[in-house]
Design a protein around this motif. Structure first.
Motif, PDB file in Angstrom:
ATOM      1  N   UNK A   1       0.497  -1.168   0.177  1.00 12.20           N
ATOM      2  CA  UNK A   1      -0.393  -0.002   0.212  1.00 12.20           C
ATOM      3  C   UNK A   1       0.785   1.489   0.037  1.00 12.20           C
ATOM      4  N   UNK A   2       0.473   1.976  -0.853  1.00 13.07           N
ATOM      5  CA  UNK A   2       0.745   3.294  -0.879  1.00 13.07           C
ATOM      6  C   UNK A   2       0.344   4.399   0.408  1.00 13.07           C
ATOM      7  N   UNK A   3      -0.468   4.033   0.564  1.00 10.08           N
ATOM      8  CA  UNK A   3      -1.332   5.894   1.496  1.00 10.08           C
ATOM      9  C   UNK A   3      -2.463   4.452   2.121  1.00 10.08           C
ATOM     10  N   UNK A   4      -3.134   5.180   2.812  1.00 11.69           N
ATOM     11  CA  UNK A   4      -4.243   4.418   3.860  1.00 11.69           C
ATOM     12  C   UNK A   4      -4.883   5.701   3.830  1.00 11.69           C
ATOM     13  N   UNK A   5      -6.329   5.349   4.486  1.00 12.86           N
ATOM     14  CA  UNK A   5      -7.381   6.420   4.626  1.00 12.86           C
ATOM     15  C   UNK A   5      -8.277   6.067   5.898  1.00 12.86           C
ATOM     16  N   UNK A   6      -8.330   7.400   6.107  1.00 13.02           N
ATOM     17  CA  UNK A   6      -8.979   8.246   7.485  1.00 13.02           C
ATOM     18  C   UNK A   6      -9.587   9.058   8.246  1.00 13.02           C
ATOM     19  N   UNK A   7     -10.626   9.147   8.548  1.00 13.53           N
ATOM     20  CA  UNK A   7     -11.605  10.356   8.557  1.00 13.53           C
ATOM     21  C   UNK A   7     -11.163  11.625   9.104  1.00 13.53           C
ATOM     22  N   UNK A   8     -10.876  12.931   8.737  1.00 14.54           N
ATOM     23  CA  UNK A   8     -11.254  14.108   8.760  1.00 14.54           C
ATOM     24  C   UNK A   8     -11.511  14.217  10.479  1.00 14.54           C
ATOM     25  N   UNK A   9     -12.855  13.247  11.352  1.00 16.29           N
ATOM     26  CA  UNK A   9     -13.161  13.546  11.860  1.00 16.29           C
ATOM     27  C   UNK A   9     -12.337  13.217  13.138  1.00 16.29           C
ATOM     28  N   UNK A  10     -10.944  12.927  12.907  1.00 17.61           N
ATOM     29  CA  UNK A  10      -9.933  12.400  14.158  1.00 17.61           C
ATOM     30  C   UNK A  10      -9.483  14.062  14.257  1.00 17.61           C
ATOM     31  N   UNK A  11      -9.856  14.802  13.895  1.00 20.90           N
ATOM     32  CA  UNK A  11      -9.053  15.704  14.086  1.00 20.90           C
ATOM     33  C   UNK A  11     -10.340  17.205  14.585  1.00 20.90           C
ATOM     34  N   UNK A  12     -11.235  16.379  14.904  1.00 26.62           N
ATOM     35  CA  UNK A  12     -13.057  17.467  15.283  1.00 26.62           C
ATOM     36  C   UNK A  12     -12.812  16.652  16.931  1.00 26.62           C
ATOM     37  N   UNK A  13     -12.481  15.743  17.128  1.00 29.54           N
ATOM     38  CA  UNK A  13     -12.195  15.224  18.975  1.00 29.54           C
ATOM     39  C   UNK A  13     -12.128  15.905  20.446  1.00 29.54           C
ATOM     40  N   UNK A  14     -12.738  16.039  20.958  1.00 26.57           N
ATOM     41  CA  UNK A  14     -12.768  16.606  22.441  1.00 26.57           C
ATOM     42  C   UNK A  14     -11.458  15.261  22.913  1.00 26.57           C
ATOM     43  N   UNK A  15     -10.763  16.009  24.038  1.00 31.86           N
ATOM     44  CA  UNK A  15     -10.143  15.278  24.793  1.00 31.86           C
ATOM     45  C   UNK A  15     -11.379  14.052  25.263  1.00 31.86           C
ATOM     46  N   UNK A  16     -12.061  14.107  25.727  1.00 33.98           N
ATOM     47  CA  UNK A  16     -13.218  13.690  26.388  1.00 33.98           C
ATOM     48  C   UNK A  16     -13.826  12.303  25.211  1.00 33.98           C
ATOM     49  N   UNK A  17     -13.218  12.801  23.871  1.00 40.06           N
ATOM     50  CA  UNK A  17     -14.148  11.797  22.939  1.00 40.06           C
ATOM     51  C   UNK A  17     -15.234  12.413  22.349  1.00 40.06           C
ATOM     52  N   UNK A  18     -16.001  13.324  21.899  1.00 41.93           N
ATOM     53  CA  UNK A  18     -16.875  13.908  22.123  1.00 41.93           C
ATOM     54  C   UNK A  18     -16.540  14.856  20.740  1.00 41.93           C
ATOM     55  N   UNK A  19     -17.213  15.173  20.385  1.00 39.69           N
ATOM     56  CA  UNK A  19     -17.248  15.916  19.140  1.00 39.69           C
ATOM     57  C   UNK A  19     -17.273  17.324  19.227  1.00 39.69           C
ATOM     58  N   UNK A  20     -16.329  18.479  18.537  1.00 44.52           N
ATOM     59  CA  UNK A  20     -16.349  19.672  18.411  1.00 44.52           C
ATOM     60  C   UNK A  20     -16.769  20.473  16.941  1.00 44.52           C
ATOM     61  N   UNK A  21     -18.087  21.441  17.358  1.00 46.79           N
ATOM     62  CA  UNK A  21     -18.447  21.499  15.550  1.00 46.79           C
ATOM     63  C   UNK A  21     -18.032  22.314  15.235  1.00 46.79           C
ATOM     64  N   UNK A  22     -16.818  21.257  14.932  1.00 43.72           N
ATOM     65  CA  UNK A  22     -15.848  22.452  14.196  1.00 43.72           C
ATOM     66  C   UNK A  22     -15.416  22.124  12.356  1.00 43.72           C
ATOM     67  N   UNK A  23     -16.569  20.909  11.178  1.00 43.87           N
ATOM     68  CA  UNK A  23     -16.389  20.625  10.240  1.00 43.87           C
ATOM     69  C   UNK A  23     -16.489  21.411   9.430  1.00 43.87           C
TER      70      UNK A  23
END
Length: 452
Positions: free
Chosen positions: A48-70
Protein backbone atom coordinates in the motif's frame (compact mmCIF):
# COMPACT_ATOMS: atom_id res chain seq x y z
CA UNK A 1 14.82 -8.51 3.31
CA UNK A 2 12.54 -6.91 0.70
CA UNK A 3 13.48 -3.73 -1.13
CA UNK A 4 11.30 -1.42 0.99
CA UNK A 5 12.81 -2.78 4.20
CA UNK A 6 16.26 -1.84 2.89
CA UNK A 7 15.17 1.80 2.75
CA UNK A 8 14.32 1.94 6.47
CA UNK A 9 16.35 4.09 8.86
CA UNK A 10 19.42 2.37 10.26
CA UNK A 11 17.94 1.79 13.73
CA UNK A 12 14.82 0.13 12.30
CA UNK A 13 16.95 -2.14 10.12
CA UNK A 14 19.11 -3.08 13.11
CA UNK A 15 15.99 -3.86 15.18
CA UNK A 16 14.71 -6.24 12.51
CA UNK A 17 18.03 -7.88 11.64
CA UNK A 18 17.54 -11.63 11.51
CA UNK A 19 13.85 -11.28 12.37
CA UNK A 20 10.59 -11.33 10.45
CA UNK A 21 8.53 -8.13 10.55
CA UNK A 22 4.98 -8.98 11.63
CA UNK A 23 3.08 -5.70 11.73
CA UNK A 24 3.26 -2.00 10.91
CA UNK A 25 1.41 0.64 12.94
CA UNK A 26 0.38 3.45 10.57
CA UNK A 27 -0.09 6.45 12.86
CA UNK A 28 -0.74 10.17 12.92
CA UNK A 29 -1.06 12.69 15.76
CA UNK A 30 -4.50 14.14 16.51
CA UNK A 31 -4.93 17.55 18.18
CA UNK A 32 -4.15 16.33 21.74
CA UNK A 33 -1.14 14.34 20.45
CA UNK A 34 -2.75 10.90 20.71
CA UNK A 35 -1.55 8.39 18.10
CA UNK A 36 -4.43 7.52 15.75
CA UNK A 37 -4.28 5.11 12.84
CA UNK A 38 -4.31 1.45 11.87
CA UNK A 39 -2.20 -1.62 12.52
CA UNK A 40 -1.72 -3.68 9.35
CA UNK A 41 0.18 -6.86 8.53
CA UNK A 42 3.64 -6.15 7.16
CA UNK A 43 2.79 -7.88 3.88
CA UNK A 44 -0.17 -5.53 3.35
CA UNK A 45 1.85 -2.44 4.25
CA UNK A 46 4.43 -3.40 1.62
CA UNK A 47 1.69 -3.26 -1.04
CA UNK A 48 0.00 0.00 0.00
CA UNK A 49 1.09 3.53 -0.84
CA UNK A 50 -1.47 5.17 1.45
CA UNK A 51 -4.49 4.48 3.60
CA UNK A 52 -7.61 6.38 4.62
CA UNK A 53 -8.82 7.85 7.90
CA UNK A 54 -11.76 10.24 8.39
CA UNK A 55 -10.89 13.89 8.99
CA UNK A 56 -13.15 13.78 12.06
CA UNK A 57 -10.20 12.53 14.15
CA UNK A 58 -9.17 16.21 14.31
CA UNK A 59 -12.61 17.31 15.55
CA UNK A 60 -12.57 15.16 18.70
CA UNK A 61 -12.14 16.65 22.14
CA UNK A 62 -9.91 15.03 24.75
CA UNK A 63 -13.03 13.36 26.24
CA UNK A 64 -13.94 11.75 22.91
CA UNK A 65 -16.82 14.10 22.10
CA UNK A 66 -16.99 16.06 18.87
CA UNK A 67 -16.35 19.75 18.44
CA UNK A 68 -18.66 21.37 15.88
CA UNK A 69 -15.70 22.20 13.66
CA UNK A 70 -16.64 20.56 10.37
CA UNK A 71 -17.43 23.84 8.57
CA UNK A 72 -20.24 25.03 6.36
CA UNK A 73 -20.91 21.65 4.73
CA UNK A 74 -21.52 19.97 8.07
CA UNK A 75 -20.19 16.83 9.66
CA UNK A 76 -19.71 14.45 6.73
CA UNK A 77 -16.41 12.81 7.77
CA UNK A 78 -14.41 12.94 4.57
CA UNK A 79 -11.63 10.42 4.13
CA UNK A 80 -8.12 11.80 4.22
CA UNK A 81 -5.26 10.20 2.30
CA UNK A 82 -2.46 9.29 4.71
CA UNK A 83 0.95 8.75 3.16
CA UNK A 84 3.88 7.27 5.10
CA UNK A 85 7.02 9.23 5.87
CA UNK A 86 9.44 6.32 5.85
CA UNK A 87 12.16 8.39 7.52
CA UNK A 88 10.04 8.09 10.70
CA UNK A 89 9.88 4.27 10.65
CA UNK A 90 10.93 3.01 14.07
CA UNK A 91 10.53 0.03 16.36
CA UNK A 92 7.67 -0.57 18.76
CA UNK A 93 9.88 -2.61 21.12
CA UNK A 94 7.26 -3.16 23.85
CA UNK A 95 4.97 -5.22 21.59
CA UNK A 96 4.78 -9.00 21.70
CA UNK A 97 5.84 -9.40 18.07
CA UNK A 98 8.16 -7.56 15.70
CA UNK A 99 6.40 -4.31 14.95
CA UNK A 100 7.32 -0.98 13.35
CA UNK A 101 5.62 2.40 13.75
CA UNK A 102 5.47 4.83 10.81
CA UNK A 103 4.19 8.40 11.04
CA UNK A 104 1.97 9.44 8.14
CA UNK A 105 1.12 12.83 6.65
CA UNK A 106 -2.49 13.76 5.92
CA UNK A 107 -3.60 15.00 2.47
CA UNK A 108 -6.94 15.73 0.82
CA UNK A 109 -8.10 14.19 -2.45
CA UNK A 110 -6.26 16.88 -4.42
CA UNK A 111 -3.01 16.02 -2.67
CA UNK A 112 -2.95 19.20 -0.55
CA UNK A 113 -1.93 19.00 3.11
CA UNK A 114 -4.82 18.81 5.57
CA UNK A 115 -4.43 22.22 7.28
CA UNK A 116 -5.48 21.12 10.78
CA UNK A 117 -3.19 18.10 10.99
CA UNK A 118 -0.63 19.06 13.68
CA UNK A 119 2.41 17.81 11.75
CA UNK A 120 1.30 19.81 8.72
CA UNK A 121 0.91 22.93 10.89
CA UNK A 122 4.52 22.64 12.04
CA UNK A 123 5.72 21.98 8.49
CA UNK A 124 3.90 25.13 7.37
CA UNK A 125 5.72 27.26 9.96
CA UNK A 126 9.11 25.72 9.10
CA UNK A 127 8.49 26.45 5.41
CA UNK A 128 7.86 30.12 6.23
CA UNK A 129 11.31 30.23 7.84
CA UNK A 130 12.85 28.51 4.81
CA UNK A 131 11.26 31.09 2.50
CA UNK A 132 13.24 33.76 4.38
CA UNK A 133 16.49 31.79 4.06
CA UNK A 134 16.41 30.64 7.69
CA UNK A 135 16.69 27.17 9.21
CA UNK A 136 14.99 26.92 12.63
CA UNK A 137 16.63 24.61 15.18
CA UNK A 138 14.96 23.45 18.39
CA UNK A 139 15.79 21.34 21.43
CA UNK A 140 12.83 20.24 23.59
CA UNK A 141 13.04 19.22 27.24
CA UNK A 142 10.41 16.78 28.51
CA UNK A 143 9.26 16.76 32.14
CA UNK A 144 6.91 14.09 33.44
CA UNK A 145 5.89 12.23 36.58
CA UNK A 146 6.05 8.53 37.43
CA UNK A 147 3.07 7.98 39.72
CA UNK A 148 1.28 5.12 41.45
CA UNK A 149 -1.39 3.42 39.38
CA UNK A 150 -4.61 5.42 39.58
CA UNK A 151 -7.86 3.97 38.22
CA UNK A 152 -10.23 6.15 40.27
CA UNK A 153 -10.52 9.77 39.01
CA UNK A 154 -11.88 10.80 42.43
CA UNK A 155 -8.65 9.72 44.11
CA UNK A 156 -5.70 12.08 44.33
CA UNK A 157 -2.59 11.15 42.37
CA UNK A 158 0.23 9.77 44.51
CA UNK A 159 3.95 9.31 43.82
CA UNK A 160 5.09 5.87 42.71
CA UNK A 161 6.86 3.47 45.05
CA UNK A 162 10.61 3.43 44.46
CA UNK A 163 13.11 0.57 44.62
CA UNK A 164 13.57 1.22 48.34
CA UNK A 165 9.90 0.51 49.00
CA UNK A 166 9.25 4.15 49.91
CA UNK A 167 7.24 6.66 47.86
CA UNK A 168 9.25 8.96 45.60
CA UNK A 169 10.48 11.99 47.54
CA UNK A 170 9.94 15.63 46.59
CA UNK A 171 12.46 18.49 46.63
CA UNK A 172 15.28 16.24 45.38
CA UNK A 173 16.19 18.04 42.14
CA UNK A 174 19.27 16.58 40.42
CA UNK A 175 19.62 13.85 43.05
CA UNK A 176 21.25 10.73 41.61
CA UNK A 177 19.86 8.70 44.51
CA UNK A 178 16.36 9.79 43.51
CA UNK A 179 17.04 8.77 39.89
CA UNK A 180 18.24 5.37 41.12
CA UNK A 181 14.85 4.86 42.80
CA UNK A 182 13.32 4.62 39.30
CA UNK A 183 16.20 2.60 37.88
CA UNK A 184 14.17 -0.25 36.32
CA UNK A 185 11.80 2.18 34.56
CA UNK A 186 14.67 4.34 33.34
CA UNK A 187 16.52 1.26 32.07
CA UNK A 188 13.52 0.37 29.92
CA UNK A 189 13.24 3.97 28.68
CA UNK A 190 16.88 3.83 27.57
CA UNK A 191 16.41 0.39 25.98
CA UNK A 192 13.28 1.43 24.10
CA UNK A 193 14.92 4.69 22.96
CA UNK A 194 17.99 2.82 21.71
CA UNK A 195 15.83 0.35 19.79
CA UNK A 196 14.03 3.31 18.20
CA UNK A 197 17.25 5.12 17.32
CA UNK A 198 16.69 8.10 19.63
CA UNK A 199 19.55 9.86 21.38
CA UNK A 200 18.83 11.00 24.93
CA UNK A 201 20.98 13.93 26.00
CA UNK A 202 20.36 13.21 29.68
CA UNK A 203 17.84 12.20 32.36
CA UNK A 204 17.59 14.14 35.62
CA UNK A 205 15.43 14.16 38.73
CA UNK A 206 13.31 17.31 38.90
CA UNK A 207 11.83 19.01 41.96
CA UNK A 208 8.57 17.08 42.15
CA UNK A 209 8.00 13.70 43.82
CA UNK A 210 8.65 11.21 41.03
CA UNK A 211 9.28 13.96 38.46
CA UNK A 212 11.92 13.35 35.79
CA UNK A 213 13.25 15.32 32.84
CA UNK A 214 14.61 14.02 29.54
CA UNK A 215 16.61 16.34 27.29
CA UNK A 216 16.89 15.73 23.55
CA UNK A 217 19.64 16.80 21.17
CA UNK A 218 18.90 19.92 19.11
CA UNK A 219 17.85 19.55 15.51
CA UNK A 220 15.10 19.92 12.89
CA UNK A 221 11.76 20.96 14.45
CA UNK A 222 9.66 18.32 12.66
CA UNK A 223 12.11 15.55 13.53
CA UNK A 224 12.25 16.61 17.18
CA UNK A 225 8.45 16.87 17.39
CA UNK A 226 8.25 13.33 15.96
CA UNK A 227 10.61 12.17 18.69
CA UNK A 228 8.60 13.80 21.50
CA UNK A 229 5.44 12.24 20.01
CA UNK A 230 7.15 8.84 20.04
CA UNK A 231 8.77 9.41 23.45
CA UNK A 232 5.47 10.01 25.20
CA UNK A 233 4.31 6.60 24.08
CA UNK A 234 7.52 4.73 24.93
CA UNK A 235 7.71 6.34 28.40
CA UNK A 236 4.14 5.29 29.15
CA UNK A 237 4.91 1.75 28.01
CA UNK A 238 8.08 1.59 30.13
CA UNK A 239 6.14 2.72 33.21
CA UNK A 240 3.38 0.14 32.71
CA UNK A 241 5.99 -2.62 32.78
CA UNK A 242 6.77 -1.62 36.37
CA UNK A 243 3.28 -1.19 37.80
CA UNK A 244 3.19 2.60 37.61
CA UNK A 245 1.85 5.32 35.32
CA UNK A 246 3.78 7.99 33.44
CA UNK A 247 1.76 11.20 33.25
CA UNK A 248 2.37 14.30 31.15
CA UNK A 249 -0.34 16.36 32.84
CA UNK A 250 0.85 19.90 33.40
CA UNK A 251 -0.03 19.77 37.12
CA UNK A 252 -0.84 16.25 38.34
CA UNK A 253 -0.15 16.80 42.07
CA UNK A 254 -1.42 19.93 43.81
CA UNK A 255 1.57 20.88 45.94
CA UNK A 256 4.26 19.78 43.49
CA UNK A 257 5.82 21.65 40.54
CA UNK A 258 4.19 21.27 37.14
CA UNK A 259 5.69 19.58 34.10
CA UNK A 260 6.92 21.71 31.22
CA UNK A 261 8.15 21.15 27.69
CA UNK A 262 10.81 23.87 27.55
CA UNK A 263 11.80 24.62 23.96
CA UNK A 264 15.21 26.03 23.02
CA UNK A 265 15.35 27.88 19.69
CA UNK A 266 18.11 29.07 17.42
CA UNK A 267 18.01 30.13 13.77
CA UNK A 268 20.63 29.28 11.15
CA UNK A 269 21.17 31.49 8.12
CA UNK A 270 20.96 28.90 5.33
CA UNK A 271 23.34 30.72 2.97
CA UNK A 272 26.16 31.31 5.45
CA UNK A 273 25.50 28.51 7.95
CA UNK A 274 25.88 30.99 10.81
CA UNK A 275 23.68 31.43 13.86
CA UNK A 276 21.34 34.33 13.10
CA UNK A 277 21.45 35.36 16.76
CA UNK A 278 25.23 36.03 16.74
CA UNK A 279 27.15 38.64 14.79
CA UNK A 280 30.63 38.36 13.18
CA UNK A 281 32.31 39.35 16.44
CA UNK A 282 30.11 37.07 18.54
CA UNK A 283 27.72 39.74 19.78
CA UNK A 284 23.95 39.56 19.98
CA UNK A 285 22.22 40.63 16.76
CA UNK A 286 19.03 42.56 16.06
CA UNK A 287 17.48 39.24 15.03
CA UNK A 288 18.18 37.87 18.51
CA UNK A 289 16.27 40.73 20.12
CA UNK A 290 13.50 40.63 17.49
CA UNK A 291 12.91 36.93 18.21
CA UNK A 292 12.58 37.64 21.94
CA UNK A 293 10.33 40.61 21.17
CA UNK A 294 8.10 38.38 19.05
CA UNK A 295 7.77 35.88 21.90
CA UNK A 296 6.84 38.64 24.32
CA UNK A 297 4.25 40.19 22.00
CA UNK A 298 2.59 37.08 20.58
CA UNK A 299 2.93 34.33 23.22
CA UNK A 300 -0.17 35.51 25.14
CA UNK A 301 -2.21 34.72 22.01
CA UNK A 302 -0.46 31.34 21.67
CA UNK A 303 -0.90 30.22 25.29
CA UNK A 304 -4.07 28.34 24.35
CA UNK A 305 -1.84 26.06 22.23
CA UNK A 306 1.06 25.83 24.72
CA UNK A 307 -1.34 25.29 27.66
CA UNK A 308 -4.24 23.41 26.01
CA UNK A 309 -6.31 22.25 29.02
CA UNK A 310 -7.87 23.73 32.14
CA UNK A 311 -5.28 21.87 34.22
CA UNK A 312 -2.48 23.59 32.28
CA UNK A 313 -3.07 26.91 34.04
CA UNK A 314 -2.51 25.39 37.47
CA UNK A 315 1.17 25.17 36.52
CA UNK A 316 1.71 28.94 36.32
CA UNK A 317 2.16 29.43 40.06
CA UNK A 318 4.62 31.87 41.62
CA UNK A 319 7.78 30.22 43.01
CA UNK A 320 6.83 26.76 41.67
CA UNK A 321 9.41 26.41 38.86
CA UNK A 322 7.07 27.80 36.19
CA UNK A 323 6.88 31.33 34.79
CA UNK A 324 4.11 33.77 35.65
CA UNK A 325 5.02 36.43 33.09
CA UNK A 326 6.86 37.09 29.82
CA UNK A 327 9.97 38.75 31.21
CA UNK A 328 13.28 37.67 29.67
CA UNK A 329 16.72 37.29 31.15
CA UNK A 330 20.11 35.69 30.76
CA UNK A 331 20.62 32.51 32.79
CA UNK A 332 17.50 33.29 34.83
CA UNK A 333 15.05 30.42 35.39
CA UNK A 334 12.41 32.64 36.97
CA UNK A 335 11.66 34.27 33.61
CA UNK A 336 9.29 32.98 30.96
CA UNK A 337 11.91 33.59 28.26
CA UNK A 338 15.45 32.56 29.18
CA UNK A 339 18.76 32.96 27.39
CA UNK A 340 20.98 30.06 28.55
CA UNK A 341 24.72 30.43 28.99
CA UNK A 342 26.47 29.57 25.72
CA UNK A 343 29.08 30.64 23.22
CA UNK A 344 28.10 32.66 20.12
CA UNK A 345 27.63 29.59 17.90
CA UNK A 346 25.16 28.02 20.35
CA UNK A 347 23.30 31.21 21.30
CA UNK A 348 19.65 30.33 21.73
CA UNK A 349 16.39 31.43 23.33
CA UNK A 350 14.39 29.17 25.64
CA UNK A 351 10.60 29.36 25.87
CA UNK A 352 9.66 28.10 29.36
CA UNK A 353 5.88 28.54 29.03
CA UNK A 354 4.88 25.38 27.15
CA UNK A 355 3.43 22.59 29.27
CA UNK A 356 4.28 18.95 28.70
CA UNK A 357 0.58 18.37 28.05
CA UNK A 358 0.73 20.26 24.76
CA UNK A 359 0.87 18.52 21.40
CA UNK A 360 4.61 18.66 20.53
CA UNK A 361 3.96 19.59 16.90
CA UNK A 362 1.61 22.40 17.85
CA UNK A 363 3.64 23.62 20.84
CA UNK A 364 6.81 23.92 18.77
CA UNK A 365 4.88 25.43 15.83
CA UNK A 366 3.27 28.08 18.03
CA UNK A 367 6.55 29.00 19.70
CA UNK A 368 8.36 29.28 16.37
CA UNK A 369 5.43 31.26 14.96
CA UNK A 370 5.77 33.90 17.69
CA UNK A 371 9.51 34.19 17.07
CA UNK A 372 8.95 34.39 13.31
CA UNK A 373 6.48 37.25 13.73
CA UNK A 374 9.03 39.05 15.88
CA UNK A 375 11.67 38.66 13.17
CA UNK A 376 9.52 39.88 10.29
CA UNK A 377 7.85 42.65 12.32
CA UNK A 378 11.18 43.64 13.93
CA UNK A 379 9.73 43.65 17.42
CA UNK A 380 11.86 44.93 20.29
CA UNK A 381 11.73 43.25 23.72
CA UNK A 382 11.29 44.87 27.10
CA UNK A 383 14.36 45.53 29.21
CA UNK A 384 16.10 42.45 30.51
CA UNK A 385 14.91 41.07 33.87
CA UNK A 386 17.98 41.03 36.13
CA UNK A 387 16.32 39.93 39.37
CA UNK A 388 13.60 37.54 40.45
CA UNK A 389 10.80 37.61 37.85
CA UNK A 390 8.37 36.29 40.47
CA UNK A 391 8.52 39.74 42.04
CA UNK A 392 6.73 41.06 38.95
CA UNK A 393 3.06 40.88 38.06
CA UNK A 394 1.52 38.03 36.02
CA UNK A 395 0.93 38.96 32.39
CA UNK A 396 -0.17 35.68 30.83
CA UNK A 397 -3.72 34.25 30.78
CA UNK A 398 -4.74 32.65 34.04
CA UNK A 399 -7.64 30.52 32.76
CA UNK A 400 -8.44 28.62 29.58
CA UNK A 401 -11.33 30.87 28.56
CA UNK A 402 -9.15 33.98 28.63
CA UNK A 403 -6.44 32.23 26.64
CA UNK A 404 -8.95 31.15 23.97
CA UNK A 405 -10.25 34.72 23.67
CA UNK A 406 -6.71 35.96 22.96
CA UNK A 407 -6.11 33.11 20.51
CA UNK A 408 -9.29 33.85 18.59
CA UNK A 409 -8.43 37.56 18.36
CA UNK A 410 -4.92 37.17 16.88
CA UNK A 411 -4.93 37.58 13.07
CA UNK A 412 -1.12 37.63 12.94
CA UNK A 413 -0.82 34.25 14.65
CA UNK A 414 -3.64 32.81 12.51
CA UNK A 415 -1.85 33.89 9.33
CA UNK A 416 1.27 31.94 10.34
CA UNK A 417 -0.36 28.81 11.79
CA UNK A 418 -3.12 28.72 9.15
CA UNK A 419 -6.66 30.10 9.31
CA UNK A 420 -8.38 26.71 8.98
CA UNK A 421 -6.27 25.13 11.71
CA UNK A 422 -7.00 28.01 14.07
CA UNK A 423 -10.73 27.79 13.34
CA UNK A 424 -10.87 24.06 14.09
CA UNK A 425 -8.56 24.28 17.12
CA UNK A 426 -10.53 27.13 18.68
CA UNK A 427 -13.86 25.31 18.30
CA UNK A 428 -12.56 22.02 19.71
CA UNK A 429 -10.95 23.73 22.71
CA UNK A 430 -14.09 25.79 23.40
CA UNK A 431 -16.06 22.53 23.46
CA UNK A 432 -13.63 21.04 26.00
CA UNK A 433 -13.73 24.15 28.17
CA UNK A 434 -17.53 24.33 28.16
CA UNK A 435 -17.73 20.64 29.06
CA UNK A 436 -15.37 21.21 32.00
CA UNK A 437 -17.52 24.10 33.27
CA UNK A 438 -20.43 21.67 33.64
CA UNK A 439 -18.50 19.60 36.21
CA UNK A 440 -18.98 20.44 39.89
CA UNK A 441 -15.68 20.03 41.77
CA UNK A 442 -15.08 18.62 45.28
CA UNK A 443 -13.92 22.11 46.37
CA UNK A 444 -17.29 23.58 45.45
CA UNK A 445 -19.18 20.87 47.32
CA UNK A 446 -16.94 21.23 50.38
CA UNK A 447 -17.03 25.01 50.72
CA UNK A 448 -20.23 26.14 49.03
CA UNK A 449 -22.81 23.45 49.71
CA UNK A 450 -23.72 24.64 53.22
CA UNK A 451 -21.89 27.96 53.53
CA UNK A 452 -23.38 30.21 50.88
Amino acid sequence: MTDWLKTLPEAAQAYLEGRRLDEVECIISDLPGIARGKAVPASKFARQDYFHLPDSIFYQTITGDWGEAAGEEGFIERDMILKPDMSTATAAPWTGDWTLQVIHDAHDREGEPIPFSPRNVLKRVVELYHAKGWEPVVAPEMEFYLVARNVDPAKEIEPMMGRSGRPAAARQAYSMTAVDEFGPVIDDIYDFAEAQGFEIDGITQEGGAGQLEINLRHGDPVKLADEVFYFKRLIREAALRHDCFATFMAKPIAEEPGSAMHVHHSIIDIESGNNLFSGPQGGETDAFYHFIGGLQKHLPSAIAVLAPYVNSYRRYVRDHAAPINLSWGRDNRTTGIRVPLSGPEARRVENRLAGMDCNPYLGIAASLACGYLGLVQEERPDRQQRGDAYDGEPDIPQVMGQALDLFDESPDLHAVLGEEFCRVYGIVKRSEYEEFLQVISPWEREHLLLNV
